[in-house]
Design a protein around this motif. Sequence first.
Motif, mmCIF file in Angstrom:
data_model
loop_
_atom_site.group_PDB
_atom_site.id
_atom_site.type_symbol
_atom_site.label_atom_id
_atom_site.label_comp_id
_atom_site.label_asym_id
_atom_site.label_seq_id
_atom_site.Cartn_x
_atom_site.Cartn_y
_atom_site.Cartn_z
ATOM 1 N N ALA A 15 10.027 27.417 6.449
ATOM 2 C CA ALA A 15 8.182 27.363 6.939
ATOM 3 C C ALA A 15 7.534 28.757 7.665
ATOM 4 C CB ALA A 15 8.349 25.926 7.389
ATOM 5 N N GLU A 16 7.993 28.965 8.661
ATOM 6 C CA GLU A 16 7.331 29.825 9.533
ATOM 7 C C GLU A 16 7.031 31.241 8.599
ATOM 8 O OE1 GLU A 16 7.689 28.897 13.587
ATOM 9 O OE2 GLU A 16 9.783 30.235 13.002
ATOM 10 N N PHE A 17 8.476 31.758 8.128
ATOM 11 C CA PHE A 17 7.979 33.605 7.633
ATOM 12 C C PHE A 17 7.834 33.035 5.695
ATOM 13 C CE2 PHE A 17 10.196 36.532 4.872
ATOM 14 C CZ PHE A 17 10.187 37.289 5.777
ATOM 15 N N LEU A 18 8.378 32.322 4.708
ATOM 16 C CA LEU A 18 7.559 31.805 3.814
ATOM 17 C C LEU A 18 7.457 30.252 3.280
ATOM 18 C CD1 LEU A 18 7.595 33.565 1.099
ATOM 19 C CD2 LEU A 18 10.286 32.469 0.696
ATOM 20 N N PRO A 19 5.958 29.945 3.776
ATOM 21 C CA PRO A 19 5.369 28.886 4.059
ATOM 22 C C PRO A 19 4.857 28.238 1.692
ATOM 23 C CG PRO A 19 4.122 30.344 4.835
ATOM 24 C CD PRO A 19 5.249 30.689 4.412
ATOM 25 N N PRO A 20 5.173 26.604 2.217
ATOM 26 C CA PRO A 20 5.507 26.091 3.124
ATOM 27 C C PRO A 20 7.430 25.731 2.611
ATOM 28 C CG PRO A 20 4.144 25.007 0.885
ATOM 29 C CD PRO A 20 4.174 26.203 0.952
ATOM 30 N N ALA A 21 7.517 25.053 3.033
ATOM 31 C CA ALA A 21 9.085 24.370 3.580
ATOM 32 C C ALA A 21 9.273 23.039 2.047
ATOM 33 C CB ALA A 21 10.290 24.280 4.331
ATOM 34 N N PRO A 22 10.114 23.316 1.299
ATOM 35 C CA PRO A 22 10.377 21.883 0.473
ATOM 36 C C PRO A 22 10.311 21.358 1.232
ATOM 37 C CG PRO A 22 12.453 23.070 0.716
ATOM 38 C CD PRO A 22 11.211 24.246 1.098
ATOM 39 N N GLY A 23 10.613 19.691 0.710
ATOM 40 C CA GLY A 23 9.834 18.309 1.830
ATOM 41 C C GLY A 23 11.170 17.630 2.267
ATOM 42 N N ASP A 24 12.429 17.314 1.182
ATOM 43 C CA ASP A 24 13.612 17.080 1.858
ATOM 44 C C ASP A 24 14.759 17.917 1.862
ATOM 45 O OD1 ASP A 24 15.842 15.672 2.278
ATOM 46 O OD2 ASP A 24 15.266 13.532 1.214
ATOM 47 N N TRP A 25 14.794 18.480 3.259
ATOM 48 C CA TRP A 25 15.375 19.405 3.843
ATOM 49 C C TRP A 25 17.267 19.177 3.554
ATOM 50 C CZ3 TRP A 25 14.549 24.302 4.394
ATOM 51 C CH2 TRP A 25 15.438 25.310 4.732
ATOM 52 N N ASN A 26 17.431 18.114 3.565
ATOM 53 C CA ASN A 26 19.126 18.152 4.064
ATOM 54 C C ASN A 26 19.397 17.674 2.405
ATOM 55 O OD1 ASN A 26 19.532 17.813 6.597
ATOM 56 N ND2 ASN A 26 18.651 15.951 6.966
ATOM 57 N N LEU A 27 18.368 17.209 1.742
ATOM 58 C CA LEU A 27 18.800 16.833 0.288
ATOM 59 C C LEU A 27 18.627 17.586 -0.640
ATOM 60 C CD1 LEU A 27 17.197 14.425 -2.391
ATOM 61 C CD2 LEU A 27 17.767 16.980 -3.064
ATOM 62 N N VAL A 28 17.615 19.014 -0.352
ATOM 63 C CA VAL A 28 18.069 20.192 -0.853
ATOM 64 C C VAL A 28 19.047 21.287 -0.553
ATOM 65 C CG1 VAL A 28 17.151 23.309 -1.107
ATOM 66 C CG2 VAL A 28 15.610 20.694 -0.901
ATOM 67 N N LYS A 29 19.182 21.060 0.513
ATOM 68 C CA LYS A 29 20.626 21.811 0.953
ATOM 69 C C LYS A 29 21.721 21.850 0.234
ATOM 70 C CE LYS A 29 21.354 24.071 4.844
ATOM 71 N NZ LYS A 29 21.231 24.778 6.119
ATOM 72 N N LYS A 30 21.898 20.140 0.539
ATOM 73 C CA LYS A 30 23.307 19.437 0.201
ATOM 74 C C LYS A 30 23.368 20.188 -1.638
ATOM 75 C CE LYS A 30 25.225 14.739 -0.415
ATOM 76 N NZ LYS A 30 25.632 14.432 -2.476
ATOM 77 N N LEU A 31 21.918 19.752 -2.823
ATOM 78 C CA LEU A 31 22.338 20.159 -3.775
ATOM 79 C C LEU A 31 22.909 21.113 -4.120
ATOM 80 C CD1 LEU A 31 22.036 19.550 -6.959
ATOM 81 C CD2 LEU A 31 18.812 20.831 -5.832
ATOM 82 N N PHE A 32 22.118 22.520 -3.131
ATOM 83 C CA PHE A 32 22.713 24.260 -3.320
ATOM 84 C C PHE A 32 23.946 24.307 -3.073
ATOM 85 C CE2 PHE A 32 17.888 25.373 -2.032
ATOM 86 C CZ PHE A 32 17.645 25.030 -3.912
ATOM 87 N N ALA A 33 24.651 23.598 -1.623
ATOM 88 C CA ALA A 33 25.911 23.334 -1.247
ATOM 89 C C ALA A 33 26.762 23.051 -2.842
ATOM 90 C CB ALA A 33 25.970 22.938 -0.078
ATOM 91 N N GLU A 34 26.476 21.776 -2.692
ATOM 92 C CA GLU A 34 27.660 21.148 -3.739
ATOM 93 C C GLU A 34 27.777 22.109 -5.503
ATOM 94 O OE1 GLU A 34 25.707 17.615 -4.974
ATOM 95 O OE2 GLU A 34 26.807 16.878 -3.090
ATOM 96 N N SER A 35 26.254 22.676 -6.171
ATOM 97 C CA SER A 35 26.066 23.614 -6.440
ATOM 98 C C SER A 35 26.664 25.369 -7.157
ATOM 99 C CB SER A 35 24.118 23.533 -7.547
ATOM 100 O OG SER A 35 23.460 23.994 -6.911
ATOM 101 N N GLY A 36 26.659 25.583 -6.277
ATOM 102 C CA GLY A 36 26.756 26.998 -5.388
ATOM 103 C C GLY A 36 25.507 27.659 -5.392
ATOM 104 N N ILE A 37 24.693 27.398 -6.408
ATOM 105 C CA ILE A 37 23.515 28.445 -6.674
ATOM 106 C C ILE A 37 23.204 29.329 -6.237
ATOM 107 C CG2 ILE A 37 21.379 27.036 -5.286
ATOM 108 C CD1 ILE A 37 19.638 27.208 -7.670
ATOM 109 N N ASN A 38 23.198 29.663 -4.469
ATOM 110 C CA ASN A 38 22.960 30.704 -3.733
ATOM 111 C C ASN A 38 24.481 32.453 -4.840
ATOM 112 O OD1 ASN A 38 21.309 31.082 -1.694
ATOM 113 N ND2 ASN A 38 21.907 29.692 -0.860
ATOM 114 N N SER A 39 25.306 31.873 -5.035
ATOM 115 C CA SER A 39 26.332 32.719 -5.275
ATOM 116 C C SER A 39 25.489 33.010 -6.875
ATOM 117 C CB SER A 39 27.865 32.442 -5.301
ATOM 118 O OG SER A 39 27.221 31.089 -6.683
#
Length: 814
Positions: free
Chosen positions: A214-238
């Motif tokens: 939120a400080e470096f690239l504002p704003p941060a998305p709303g539901d942080w935990n949901l977003v992290k869980k979704l990205f971990a399951e999809s492997g989108i960062n790879s």
Amino acid sequence: MQKAFRIGWHIAKWGVILLLALALLLAFSSVVAYTYLHRSLPQTNGEFSIAGPGGPIEIIRDQYAIPHLRADNDLDVYFALGYVHAQDRLWQMEFSRRIAQGRLSEIFGSFTATPDVYLRALDLDHAAQTSLEALPAETIEKLEAYAAGVNAVIGAGDRPLPPEFFLLQHAPEPWTPKDSVMLVKFLALGLSGNMFSEVIRTRLIDQLSEQQLAEFLPPAPGDWNLVKKLFAESGINSLFAALPAPPLKAASNNWVISGAHTKTRKPLLANDPHLGLSAPSVWYLAHLAFKDGSVIGGTMPGMPAVLTGRNEHIAWGLTTTGADTQDLYIEHLNPKNENEYRTPDGFAAFEEREEIIRVRFGADRKITLKKSRHGPIVPTEGFLEELKLPNHALALSWTALKDGDRTVHGGISAMTARSWSEFREALKDYHAPMQSIVYGDVDGNIALIAPALVPTRGEENSTKGLVPAPGWATTYDWTGYIPFDGLPQYLNPPSGKLVTANDKIVDDDYPYNVTLEWESDQRARRIRTLLDATPTHDVASFRTIQMDEVSQLALDLLPPLLEALATFKPKVGPELDALNMLRDWDGTMAADRSEPLIFAALVRDLSKETYEDEFGDMFNLVFRTREEFLRRVFGPDADLQTWCAHKEEDLERTCQAVIHRAFSSAVEWIQREYGPKSSTWRWGFAHPARHTHRPFGSVPVIGRLFNITHPSGGSGATINRGDVSLSGSRPFANVHGSGYRGIYDFEDLNRSIYMQSTGQSGNVLSRHYGDLTELWAQGEYLKMTTDFSEIMSGPHLVLRLMPRKQTSATAAPP
């Protein structure tokens, strides 16, 4: 021994003779090639008959080869515009068309196969076709007339095409109306960067905490935990790890003031759009004399319209709004059938099509491209296999791909509007790219409007359009579009001043979300400061503002930086000299000064010292001059000083220590690059305006022939903008700036002025290839007159095209 000597002598003698013969042959071949290619320069005077137009056409070129086009009917004026675009910029048009079509590999081979696959996946060709089908008949006629003018040059055949075609042994296909529509889509793609922002933010989610993001690239998305869980399951960062860093964002300035603030009591308007600097410039100056009046300003070859300019009643200028018109969606594949994906109603089949990438000097590639209910799927076939997500795919939803886009009609209609109501009505058909347009007219009105098709999102959409969303849930679907009457628009504000510079153009209580990622207001603040500093303005004061090179970032950061450096103990010599120069500096990024180079190097190294350790391998993805972040870390009201502490170091490390270290490393780098004598350091040498030719600009030796460079002032934080990439051997080269400048005087619109950054010709052998660059760099302008008596009174050439029936295979000279 004598015999051996004689043999050696004869060998040497004949070797010298052979070398001389080869040198003469090479020189002769060069002369022949030059003579041959010199004939590729267009015919610009005389008279001949040509198939296509309905009546006589007159093309009058002034001393800088700016065409003034007139004919007995309007369609012939569009024909003439296509004709001069092709005469002067055919390779630029062909190259842009090939990129948009995803067909570069037919010219360059497998080297360009990857971008071809991406552009094929977007399918701008189909989007252009559906847009073309939605256009009214009169607009299609104009597109056809323009294409006919282009094809009159392509099909002439009695002289060589420009040098690029010869060097690449390539011949262009006929131009079509769909090509022009496609180039508008391609321009919109370059000005719509939300997809890249989503890519960056997604990659940072695993690297940073929610607060840090939120400080470096504002704003941060709303539901942080949901977003992290979704990205971990999809492997989108790879997937995103394999994608390149995003390009520099488009930027621009425009402003308009009412007669209450001018010496003539009539409005004044200024505009300077900022895009990547190229050789030739993306801008082409032209004057179109229609039956009911003239239009003059900046065109882009391939598009049959003046994009920024004036007619005899109104003037307008553009800046990119930065609207959030793109969303990425993660589509969940059916585990039993990868050709299906999950929707709110169960699994559904992708739309599929097969494409063949024709590869010069190599094997053709057959690819299968898919589309979900949201839009095209990021391709993963063949050589992009490493981008494939397990059980997931990535789709792009973008307003410019929607059916019914009539942007071309809106643009063509707007340039001939005679009043605010007509101009506004024309823009109801404008979909993409969203632009903040300032307007003025001879009746004294000033206005701002930002037309586009902008999606709306529900309050329960926790991604806020900032990161890829789950494609199987309707929660994240667009709920509609901002109605036209709800788009940002202001007519005759009480202040009598309207300014945009890619900054926020709506109040906090504006009911819709155009974007959550407005650009910094630094240039807009500087423009307002200069407007307010003078009670009444004229064209001369607007020129001064447009060429202003005072860095708002320097004005903001320099006092606290110098305060921190008060305890720094510089080494005698360059370090001490540099510090003393900064103490006496007023923030002007002038080409002939040393201080801008010192400040730029200091800001670059402050960025490295502050967040390079936080990002590791991803640092180059986010490395740029992040003005607002730097202000919050080092500025007078700093609230993010915790970023000065390194992960691996003592958390008590202060920002003052960071500033000291960055200053030392900056001066050390300058000494290595520009010598130990501070008196020889010049910003203009480090910051040349680099207009790069495509594709030869990056080719050793030959690139010097095609590129156009010139020392320049300014920076990414000045009104006279010259942004830098911070990468490569010339990190401060000016690669992104004002390719067009215009100032419009409503007391007498023929006293308006304009300029573009290279020259009218795209042919490297022409004297007009770069004849405007020095004038542009020095802040000079050309008079923007549509008075033919004035035009004809100066140096000029006249080419007359006479209509004839198309009964002969002989084409007219181009």
